[in-house]
Every structure is written in structure tokens, then in C-alpha cells.
Design a protein around this motif. Structure first.
Motif, PDB file in Angstrom:
ATOM      1  N   ARG A  73      17.371 -22.318 -20.582  1.00  0.00           N
ATOM      2  CA  ARG A  73      18.189 -22.524 -19.429  1.00  0.00           C
ATOM      3  C   ARG A  73      19.762 -23.292 -19.853  1.00  0.00           C
ATOM      4  O   ARG A  73      20.318 -23.580 -19.132  1.00  0.00           O
ATOM      5  CB  ARG A  73      17.879 -22.652 -18.181  1.00  0.00           C
ATOM      6  N   LEU A  74      19.548 -23.256 -21.223  1.00  0.00           N
ATOM      7  CA  LEU A  74      20.727 -24.188 -21.722  1.00  0.00           C
ATOM      8  C   LEU A  74      20.746 -25.571 -21.292  1.00  0.00           C
ATOM      9  O   LEU A  74      21.750 -26.269 -21.261  1.00  0.00           O
ATOM     10  CB  LEU A  74      22.045 -23.457 -21.436  1.00  0.00           C
ATOM     11  N   GLY A  75      19.408 -26.117 -20.913  1.00  0.00           N
ATOM     12  CA  GLY A  75      19.388 -27.224 -20.411  1.00  0.00           C
ATOM     13  C   GLY A  75      19.993 -27.555 -18.829  1.00  0.00           C
ATOM     14  O   GLY A  75      19.788 -28.514 -18.445  1.00  0.00           O
ATOM     15  N   ASP A  80      21.540 -24.003 -11.340  1.00  0.00           N
ATOM     16  CA  ASP A  80      22.973 -23.915 -11.962  1.00  0.00           C
ATOM     17  C   ASP A  80      23.032 -22.805 -12.954  1.00  0.00           C
ATOM     18  O   ASP A  80      24.173 -22.207 -13.209  1.00  0.00           O
ATOM     19  CB  ASP A  80      23.190 -25.421 -12.709  1.00  0.00           C
ATOM     20  N   HIS A  81      21.940 -22.654 -13.665  1.00  0.00           N
ATOM     21  CA  HIS A  81      22.042 -21.395 -14.658  1.00  0.00           C
ATOM     22  C   HIS A  81      22.133 -20.239 -13.635  1.00  0.00           C
ATOM     23  O   HIS A  81      23.224 -19.187 -14.445  1.00  0.00           O
ATOM     24  CB  HIS A  81      20.466 -21.521 -15.186  1.00  0.00           C
ATOM     25  N   ARG A  82      21.734 -19.859 -12.745  1.00  0.00           N
ATOM     26  CA  ARG A  82      21.717 -18.591 -11.977  1.00  0.00           C
ATOM     27  C   ARG A  82      23.234 -18.547 -11.461  1.00  0.00           C
ATOM     28  O   ARG A  82      23.914 -17.437 -11.516  1.00  0.00           O
ATOM     29  CB  ARG A  82      21.037 -18.591 -10.704  1.00  0.00           C
ATOM     30  N   ALA A  83      23.751 -19.762 -10.990  1.00  0.00           N
ATOM     31  CA  ALA A  83      25.280 -19.611 -10.655  1.00  0.00           C
ATOM     32  C   ALA A  83      26.125 -19.542 -11.774  1.00  0.00           C
ATOM     33  O   ALA A  83      27.215 -18.541 -11.583  1.00  0.00           O
ATOM     34  CB  ALA A  83      25.779 -21.257 -10.119  1.00  0.00           C
ATOM     35  N   LEU A  84      25.754 -20.074 -12.918  1.00  0.00           N
ATOM     36  CA  LEU A  84      26.852 -19.765 -14.004  1.00  0.00           C
ATOM     37  C   LEU A  84      26.584 -18.443 -14.521  1.00  0.00           C
ATOM     38  O   LEU A  84      27.807 -17.723 -14.638  1.00  0.00           O
ATOM     39  CB  LEU A  84      26.497 -20.628 -15.188  1.00  0.00           C
ATOM     40  N   ALA A  85      25.645 -17.869 -14.492  1.00  0.00           N
ATOM     41  CA  ALA A  85      25.482 -16.452 -15.030  1.00  0.00           C
ATOM     42  C   ALA A  85      26.102 -15.388 -13.973  1.00  0.00           C
ATOM     43  O   ALA A  85      26.747 -14.489 -14.200  1.00  0.00           O
ATOM     44  CB  ALA A  85      23.866 -16.203 -14.973  1.00  0.00           C
ATOM     45  N   ARG A  86      26.054 -15.444 -12.624  1.00  0.00           N
ATOM     46  CA  ARG A  86      26.531 -14.862 -11.540  1.00  0.00           C
ATOM     47  C   ARG A  86      28.123 -14.821 -11.605  1.00  0.00           C
ATOM     48  O   ARG A  86      28.655 -13.766 -11.293  1.00  0.00           O
ATOM     49  CB  ARG A  86      26.023 -15.418 -10.150  1.00  0.00           C
ATOM     50  N   GLN A  87      28.502 -15.946 -11.923  1.00  0.00           N
ATOM     51  CA  GLN A  87      30.206 -16.082 -11.841  1.00  0.00           C
ATOM     52  C   GLN A  87      30.599 -15.616 -13.351  1.00  0.00           C
ATOM     53  O   GLN A  87      32.002 -15.339 -13.197  1.00  0.00           O
ATOM     54  CB  GLN A  87      30.429 -17.551 -11.766  1.00  0.00           C
ATOM     55  N   THR A  88      29.964 -15.420 -14.267  1.00  0.00           N
ATOM     56  CA  THR A  88      30.653 -15.013 -15.779  1.00  0.00           C
ATOM     57  C   THR A  88      30.958 -13.760 -15.729  1.00  0.00           C
ATOM     58  O   THR A  88      29.992 -12.946 -15.417  1.00  0.00           O
ATOM     59  CB  THR A  88      29.645 -15.388 -16.889  1.00  0.00           C
ATOM     60  N   VAL A 118      22.175 -17.791 -25.105  1.00  0.00           N
ATOM     61  CA  VAL A 118      23.457 -17.232 -24.686  1.00  0.00           C
ATOM     62  C   VAL A 118      23.115 -15.989 -23.931  1.00  0.00           C
ATOM     63  O   VAL A 118      23.470 -15.494 -22.896  1.00  0.00           O
ATOM     64  CB  VAL A 118      24.567 -17.119 -25.606  1.00  0.00           C
ATOM     65  N   LEU A 119      22.319 -15.054 -24.833  1.00  0.00           N
ATOM     66  CA  LEU A 119      21.899 -13.749 -24.503  1.00  0.00           C
ATOM     67  C   LEU A 119      21.106 -13.861 -23.226  1.00  0.00           C
ATOM     68  O   LEU A 119      21.194 -13.223 -22.152  1.00  0.00           O
ATOM     69  CB  LEU A 119      21.151 -13.151 -25.588  1.00  0.00           C
ATOM     70  N   GLU A 120      20.222 -14.929 -22.917  1.00  0.00           N
ATOM     71  CA  GLU A 120      19.468 -15.157 -21.899  1.00  0.00           C
ATOM     72  C   GLU A 120      20.261 -15.312 -20.603  1.00  0.00           C
ATOM     73  O   GLU A 120      19.795 -14.694 -19.466  1.00  0.00           O
ATOM     74  CB  GLU A 120      18.504 -16.236 -21.967  1.00  0.00           C
ATOM     75  N   LEU A 121      21.435 -16.046 -20.765  1.00  0.00           N
ATOM     76  CA  LEU A 121      22.358 -16.190 -19.690  1.00  0.00           C
ATOM     77  C   LEU A 121      23.106 -14.870 -19.270  1.00  0.00           C
ATOM     78  O   LEU A 121      23.137 -14.818 -17.852  1.00  0.00           O
ATOM     79  CB  LEU A 121      23.163 -17.213 -20.252  1.00  0.00           C
ATOM     80  N   LEU A 122      23.342 -14.187 -20.124  1.00  0.00           N
ATOM     81  CA  LEU A 122      23.937 -12.755 -19.854  1.00  0.00           C
ATOM     82  C   LEU A 122      23.004 -12.027 -19.156  1.00  0.00           C
ATOM     83  O   LEU A 122      23.335 -11.201 -17.953  1.00  0.00           O
ATOM     84  CB  LEU A 122      24.444 -12.107 -20.926  1.00  0.00           C
ATOM     85  N   ASP A 123      21.725 -11.996 -19.170  1.00  0.00           N
ATOM     86  CA  ASP A 123      20.627 -11.392 -18.739  1.00  0.00           C
ATOM     87  C   ASP A 123      20.233 -11.653 -17.140  1.00  0.00           C
ATOM     88  O   ASP A 123      19.899 -10.991 -16.419  1.00  0.00           O
ATOM     89  CB  ASP A 123      19.169 -11.586 -19.268  1.00  0.00           C
ATOM     90  N   ALA A 124      20.594 -13.094 -17.014  1.00  0.00           N
ATOM     91  CA  ALA A 124      20.475 -13.887 -15.708  1.00  0.00           C
ATOM     92  C   ALA A 124      21.596 -13.359 -14.753  1.00  0.00           C
ATOM     93  O   ALA A 124      21.451 -13.565 -13.586  1.00  0.00           O
ATOM     94  CB  ALA A 124      20.074 -15.094 -15.756  1.00  0.00           C
ATOM     95  N   GLY A 125      22.645 -12.822 -15.120  1.00  0.00           N
ATOM     96  CA  GLY A 125      23.801 -12.581 -14.287  1.00  0.00           C
ATOM     97  C   GLY A 125      23.478 -11.134 -13.457  1.00  0.00           C
ATOM     98  O   GLY A 125      22.979 -10.333 -13.852  1.00  0.00           O
TER      99      GLY A 125
END
Length: 473
Positions: A73-75, A80-88, A118-125
């Protein structure tokens, strides 16, 4: 929101400045430092590109978020990880460890595992954010000749450095993710990005500045210190000393101005995903002959002509491919001896010969000592390959091509950081390139006056200044 990694690096800083000019969307910069320190670093990095922003406006538009790139989750916390993914809405992944001789574990963690996070972050959006992944032209590895197609990705030639291999592995991850998820992605492969802007201590470093640090160190030591370090008696050596190192006298390397590279990438990014399908049919390549060639185009029957080169992978890389790849390179390569001549102008006691028949075992002790200062650069001394850039040219139609790199431009880029030489180690900059590095390269070069733009290979025998690089055939 636009999310960017590596925004304090050389390419990342230029990209951040361009994204802020492009539209009014907020930018989230994923950084390693605490927000207060990161904000100052981001502001300084953007100022180093020549861009100027009111501090209040910059703080309103740019939000630094501290992360640990290779960590789950990028630490970040799950929330916060979900919020970042949702807004990106779009993500530019520029962060990289570009040290050509770095520890394999560190390179893998940052360049491969970091890309996976980074790819996991995109998946979470909740939305399908667009991915723009910054790779490097050096994923071509140890391939030394022929034309590398934009959609070719293979490891059959091996890799000259661990950095190259790590960036190759990262690209494989992006392709696998794209195919598995059915989501498009754009991969940019910049060549060596450069600028002629003065570099100050604390600002992102580029490839020419890093090379200037090496030659400045050599110049400050002078011949006496180098002799002592190598164990050669001073009375046994005459000056200027001619060092012989393995390499091809016709070797070339691709350098590109960073400002043009960023403008080209934003042109490519503006294309809708469906527009990029099938890009890369007719081949257009950079000229492997280097600046000394009388023409910047290959003849149809030339051994370097793209029509005479088959994709060595033997695979259909375009069928159903959701990843669009662009070689962000200059249409004309630069001669390695020409670049070395400029780099060594301050060392009037040293000449260098590139000898394709010389093996490391036959090198003299002093030559080996000098080679150690050039660690990580020697793969360039053998390369004659070119890069297909047909997709890039199609996507950037209407954009003026990058100006020719003049000697004055290269000299300015190599000498601008001499006051801070020694404060940076080769490959320490984030983002890009290649040793790249990528990373990529800056704005239009100086005007081409006869006094400052002698192309590589055009000096008359016997007229070269001390420190010039001569070709050993």
C-alpha cells in the motif's frame, strides 16, 4: 487528480512543471520525505527547470504525500491508500533508482517492486486511471547493432547493467498487468535526457552534469595524482598521455533535450487510448551514424535501414497489445568520441583512443585506473544501435523536431555543474533514465555557429586540441 512519482528528479521536475501548465487539476506528488521537506524540494526542483510559480499557487496545486514505494500500500494506511486510488485520474510513474552499478536488491526493490505497488494502487481505484510509465531506451540491453522497434521487449541479448535489467522487469510487469486487467497503458522509453541549464547544488542532476562531475574530479587531481594512484613512475610517462580503452571509434549514443522530451510525452498522453492502437507501422529511426554523418537519414539499402531489419524477437508484439510504447529519442545520435572530446577539454594532459581490439587483460595499469572513473559508461563505447520512433512521430505530428545538439549545448551542459562537482555520484538522480535518465533532457540547444558546433569526426588530423579523443583503428 494527477498523481506523479519521482517529481523531485530531473525528468520528474520538468514533467511536474509541464503538467501544472497543461491544466488546472491538482497534482499529488508521491515522495520519500516528510511533506514540509518535500514541498521545498519540489519547489526547488521545478524552479531548476526555469518555471516560476507563486508560492501560494504552487502549494494550492501540489500536495506532497510521503510514501515508501516498495512497501505494501506504498506504506500508507488502508484508508489513505483507498482515497489516493479513488482520486487519481492519471498516474505518471517516474520514480526509479538509475544507478547503473547499484546493488541488485536495491534496484529490484525500487524499480520492480515499486512498479508493482503503483499497479496495485491503480487496481484499488474506482475509476480506470490512465498509466504513463517511464521506462528507458536501455531496456534494449546489450544489443549493440540494428534497429530496436518501439514494441520490442526481450532479454535475449542480456543486459549491460543491473539497472537495465530492472527496468526491463518493470516493463514486463506493466505489460502483464495490462493484459491481465484489460487496461491500456502508455510506456515512454527516453534516451539520455540532457539540458544546458546551469545546475546548482541541491537540484536534480542530469546525464551531462554527472559526466561533468567525473571529468572535473579527474581535472582537479591532475596527472601527478593519477600517476601515483596507478603506481606508474612519472619518469616513465610523457604528456599528453594517450590512454587506450576498449570500444568502437564509431560508437554512438542518443541524447535528447529534456524540454522536448516532456512536450512529446504530453502530446502522446493527449491521445485517447483507442488512438494509440496500431501505432508503429512504418518505421522511422534515429540516425545511427551520429553527428558526423553527412545525412540524417538512412538510405533504403543501408544495413541500418529499418527495412533491412527484422524484429529479432520473432514475436507478434502488436496483436491485441494494450500497451503503447514510444521511444522518446532524438532523430540523430551523437558520436561517443565527439562527446568524450568535449568532456576532456579541461584535461589537456590526456588523450583517449577507443580500440575495438583491446581487451582488459592487455590494458596498462594507468588505463585501468582511468577506466574505473568511467565505471558504468563503457557499454556506450560499443553501441551502434538505433531506435525506431515511428509511433512517437505519428503521435507528435505538428511538433517541431528537436534541434540538433551542438557542441556548445553539450559543453554548457557538461560544465554548468562544475562548481558543485563531486557532490553527486553517477546515477544518483531519480527518474529516468536511463542512466538514463532519463532522464531526459531539456530545451532547445544553442544556435549553431561554426565556432561552437563542429560535428563529431570532422576535425582535421593533427589539428585536434590536447585532450581530444582519437580513434584507434
Amino acid at each position: 487528480m494527477i498523481t506523479v512519482t519521482g517529481a523531485t528528479g530531473f525528468l520528474g521536475a520538468h514533467l511536474l512543471a509541464a503538467l501544472l501548465r497543461r491544466d488546472d487539476r491538482p497534482v499529488c506528488a508521491l515522495v520519500r520525505d516528510d511533506p514540509a521537506t518535500a514541498r521545498e524540494r519540489l519547489s526547488r526542483a521545478v524552479r531548476s527547470t526555469g518555471a516560476r510559480w507563486e508560492e501560494a499557487e504552487f502549494q494550492r496545486r501540489v500536495t506532497p504525500v510521503k510514501i515508501d514505494l516498495p512497501a505494501p500500500r506504498l506504506g500508507l494506511s488502508a484508508e489513505d491508500h483507498r482515497a489516493l486510488a479513488r482520486q487519481t485520474q492519471e498516474l505518471w510513474h517516474c520514480a526509479a533508482d538509475t544507478s547503473p552499478l547499484g546493488p541488485v536488491a536495491a534496484l529490484h526493490r525500487t524499480n520492480v517492486e515499486g512498479t508493482g505497488r503503483v499497479l496495485e494502487l491503480l487496481d484499488a481505484g474506482e475509476r480506470e486511471a490512465r498509466l504513463f510509465h517511464i521506462s528507458t531506451a536501455f531496456v534494449a540491453g546489450e544489443r549493440r547493432e540494428g534497429i530496436v522497434l518501439e514494441d520490442t521487449l526481450e532479454e535475449r541479448y542480456g543486459f549491460a547493467t543491473l539497472y537495465e535489467e530492472s527496468k526491463y522487469r518493470a516493463e514486463v510487469l506493466v505489460r502483464d498487468w495490462s493484459q491481465a486487467k484489460g487496461r491500456p497503458a502508455v510506456v515512454f522509453r527516453p534516451s539520455l535526457l540532457v539540458t544546458d541549464r546551469p545546475a546548482r547544488t541541491g537540484e536534480p542532476r542530469h546525464w551531462l552534469a554527472v559526466q561533468a562531475s567525473r571529468t572535473s574530479l579527474l581535472g582537479r587531481q591532475g596527472p601527478a595524482l593519477v600517476l601515483r594512484a596507478s603506481g606508474v613512475p612519472a619518469e616513465d610517462v610523457t604528456f599528453p598521455y594517450t590512454a587506450r580503452v576498449p570500444g568502437r571509434p564509431d560508437a554512438v549514443v542518443n541524447l535528447l533535450q529534456v524540454d522536448w522530451a516532456v512536450a512529446a510525452m504530453l502530446r502522446c498522453a493527449a491521445r485517447e487510448p483507442d488512438e494509440t492502437r496500431g501505432v508503429g507501422g512504418a518505421k522511422s529511426v534515429n540516425n545511427p551514424s551520429g553527428p558526423s554523418s553527412p545525412s540524417s537519414h538512412n538510405s533504403p539499402n543501408s544495413p541500418n535501414s529499418p527495412n533491412s531489419q527484422d524484429d529479432p524477437s520473432g514475436l507478434d508484439r502488436t496483436s491485441g497489445l494494450l500497451v503503447t510504447t514510444y521511444h522518446v529519442s532524438h532523430p540523430q545520435d551523437s558520436s561517443v568520441p565527439w562527446l568524450m572530446q568535449i568532456a576532456l577539454e579541461s584535461c589537456d594532459w590526456l588523450d583517449v583512443e577507443l580500440d575495438p581490439e583491446l581487451t582488459p587483460e592487455r590494458m596498462r595499469p594507468l588505463d585501468r585506473s582511468l577506466m574505473r572513473l568511467a565505471a558504468g559508461l563503457d557499454p556506450y563505447w560499443w553501441s551502434r544501435r538505433g531506435y525506431d520512433r515511428s509511433g512517437l512521430e505519428a503521435a507528435t505530428a505538428g511538433l517541431e523536431p528537436p534541434p540538433e545538439l551542438s557542441a556548445q549545448y553539450v559543453r554548457s551542459g557538461m560544465t554548468a555543474s562544475s562548481s558543485s562537482a563531486g557532490s553527486a555520484s553517477a546515477g544518483s538522480a531519480s527518474a529516468g533514465t536511463s542512466p538514463d535518465g532519463t532522464s531526459p533532457p531539456r530545451t532547445s540547444p544553442d544556435s549553431t555557429s561554426p565556432a561552437s558546433t563542429s560535428p563529431a569526426g570532422t576535425s582535421t588530423a593533427g589539428s585536434a586540441p590536447k585532450g581530444a579523443v582519437t580513434a584507434h583503428v
